[in-house]
Scaffold this active site. Structure first.
Site, short mmCIF file in Angstrom:
data_model
loop_
_atom_site.label_atom_id
_atom_site.label_comp_id
_atom_site.label_asym_id
_atom_site.label_seq_id
_atom_site.Cartn_x
_atom_site.Cartn_y
_atom_site.Cartn_z
N GLY A 54 0.82 -1.20 0.00
CA GLY A 54 0.00 0.00 0.00
C GLY A 54 0.86 1.25 0.00
N SER A 55 0.32 2.34 -0.56
CA SER A 55 1.01 3.62 -0.46
C SER A 55 0.79 4.19 0.94
CB SER A 55 0.48 4.58 -1.52
OG SER A 55 0.84 4.12 -2.80
N GLY A 56 1.46 5.31 1.23
CA GLY A 56 1.35 5.92 2.55
C GLY A 56 2.54 5.62 3.44
N HIS A 57 3.49 4.83 2.91
CA HIS A 57 4.67 4.47 3.69
C HIS A 57 5.94 5.09 3.10
CE1 HIS A 57 2.02 1.61 5.59
NE2 HIS A 57 1.83 0.95 4.45
N LYS A 105 5.94 -8.01 2.24
CA LYS A 105 5.66 -7.79 3.67
C LYS A 105 4.47 -8.66 4.06
CE LYS A 105 5.13 -3.28 3.77
NZ LYS A 105 4.90 -3.17 2.31
N ASP A 110 -1.18 -8.57 0.48
CA ASP A 110 0.10 -8.60 -0.25
C ASP A 110 0.52 -10.04 -0.54
OD1 ASP A 110 -0.04 -5.91 0.26
OD2 ASP A 110 1.89 -5.74 1.26
N HIS A 219 -0.15 0.50 9.64
CA HIS A 219 -1.44 0.99 9.15
C HIS A 219 -2.32 1.41 10.32
CE1 HIS A 219 0.03 -2.27 6.49
NE2 HIS A 219 -0.12 -1.32 5.59
#
Lengths: 333, 333
Positions: A54-57, A105, A110, A219
């Protein structure tokens, strides 16, 4: 919600366009589906390294694409797994004939999607090895995870395996190395504040005025416990003790100490964390021989930090020191 | 106040100890008074570069000490000017016989104290040139400033002049170059949230739930106006228009575009800012030929960003590209 964005639906797309414009010489950004690829991929004869999530990391994973680290990254929507077709496109784009390692991960989405992509890639004749990172000692099973979550060790695995791939180590060797990094790395994080996923528009969770969460996931998944905020020397002890006890790390070990900011924590605080971590480890006879301090695996604007320790040997140390040239991590190149 | 600190009174001291432990090969940290110095200072025959200012803006300035950038940095307490004796100790530590340039951000305390330190150093026979950075177009005069404030261009001046000093350019040449960078650089910032100085324990200012401040200073000094939060393409226009109009930047100009995070803003948002800035400048025929994106001159955990544009020529471009090896900025080395 106050953020430097336009439409919440366009956050990932527009950020990727920013990446494409800013780092055109180093990476190219494919859309439909979204993939960040090394500008010179595929590199003939080199094992390809693909990660994603996911994006945001950020900078993980797109900011780690470049010589000496990843060949491609698959960014999902914020805190959402990328799709198998992204992973397949990435895999095909970086296959230089020596096979491709998927660094995954440990989150259910994922895992499933990378498995599906690996199957599809194998059908197209590409040799794939998948390595799962599950280094977070905070909790067994979690909101999106069976087993342990994959966190900070992922950054270190991507750097170290990227260097090994540059040396033209084989697919099996790079995959085994990645498993070794995972086996020797342990992490735990904490949060002082929540974060807000743009599409949700409200904080992922609520923390009281004087509360912190120990063992938080990247998250915002629940950790071990909520406590009243404490001086950082106590916080470091709460994070480092379970890390050290788990492997265990022992007197005489040399480690890479990675103090990671969650996205909203200033660097001045991370250096105090490092100072306390150094004291903590010295007290146990553990030597920090390499370090990384800064926001590298983040949770949007969350305030907090995580600590990752990786037990080093000479090979891992040399691979860590090797040149890397990515937007997010760069030296010697 | 929730922060990863121990006693608020020890924040700077403990963070500096973290820096000393983390980057021992690259810098040494002197205490009493606090100075961060290149490990190999003084470098014989090289012009020394010294900067400094209040802490809370990390990695600036201590994180910019190393080959290709600063020779020393003087960290004050958080948002508080360093003292003349810090600056004198730093100046003496880095004088390799070719003189020392003081790069001073335009805040009254910094100006006075660097002037005093320059006088004291000259009395000891060290040639000093002082260059004031005052690139912030937001406001004329401010809470701690007569004239314009010094902000993002400082980072670029330190990098570019550091490279020139490595080439063994003379004291007058490095100082003139620094003035040229300042003359060709313009900045403006904005905040979505305030920040909290540890010793104060409460936010420096208050912003409403849906308010932002345009033209904010790096210590939370008032800017031009408070507005309702807007989409980032409007925010970029509010920052970039006065920057471009001020110099002015014109069609055909090549620029370095620096999108800076204020400390609490995630990288994913900064890349959207960059995407919008690229569109804005393209529309005016201004070409971004170099960029820097990330938190480099921060205001503790403030959420927001600043934009700096620097008009480039071939010399400035080559100096920007030259190797640099500091904790906060590193490439080619």
């Amino acid at each position: 919600m106050k953020k430097l964005i336009n439409d919440p639906a366009d956050v990932v797309k527009e950020a990727l366009q920013g990446v494409a414009l800013a780092h055109a010489g180093r990476v190219r950004v494919m859309t439909d589906p979204n993939v960040v690829v090394r500008a010179d991929a595929p590199v003939a004869g080199k094992v390809g390294l693909v990660s994603g999530g996911g994006s945001g990391h950020e900078p993980m994973h797109g900011g780690f694409v470049g010589p000496g680290m990843l060949d491609a990254a698959c960014p999902g929507e914020v805190f959402t797994s990328p799709t198998p077709d992204q992973m397949l496109v990435a895999t095909k784009a970086v296959d230089g004939g020596a096979g491709v390692v998927h660094i995954v991960k440990n989150y259910t989405g994922d895992i499933l999607n990378f498995e599906m992509a690996a199957d599809l890639a194998r059908e197209e004749g590409i040799a794939i090895e998948s390595v799962v990172i599950d280094d977070d000692v905070a909790v067994q099973d979690s909101l999106y995870t069976a087993g342990r979550r994959g966190v900070g060790t992922t950054v270190l695995a991507e750097k170290i395996c990227g260097a090994a791939a540059e040396q033209r180590r084989s697919l099996a060797e790079v995959a085994d190395l990645c498993r070794k990094v995972n086996a020797n790395g342990r992490s735990m994080g904490m949060a002082l504040t929540s974060c807000t996923v743009p599409a949700a528009g409200k904080p992922t969770f609520e923390l009281g005025e004087m509360e912190m969460e120990i063992g938080i996931g990247i998250h915002g998944e629940p950790g071990r416990e909520r406590k009243v905020v404490a001086p950082v020397h106590e916080v470091v002890e709460m994070l480092a003790t379970p890390i050290v006890d788990d492997l265990p790390f022992a007197a005489g070990d040399r480690v890479l100490a990675f103090v990671n900011g969650m996205g909203g924590t200033p660097l001045i605080e991370l250096y105090i964390v490092y100072y306390e971590l150094h004291k903590f480890l010295s007290g146990r006879g553990i030597e920090i021989s390499r370090n990384l301090i800064g926001p590298y695996i983040t949770s949007l604007e969350m305030q907090g930090c995580s600590i990752t320790l990786l037990k080093l040997d000479d090979d891992l140390t040399a691979l860590w020191d090797a040149p890397v040239n990515t937007p997010g991590l760069r030296w010697g190149a």
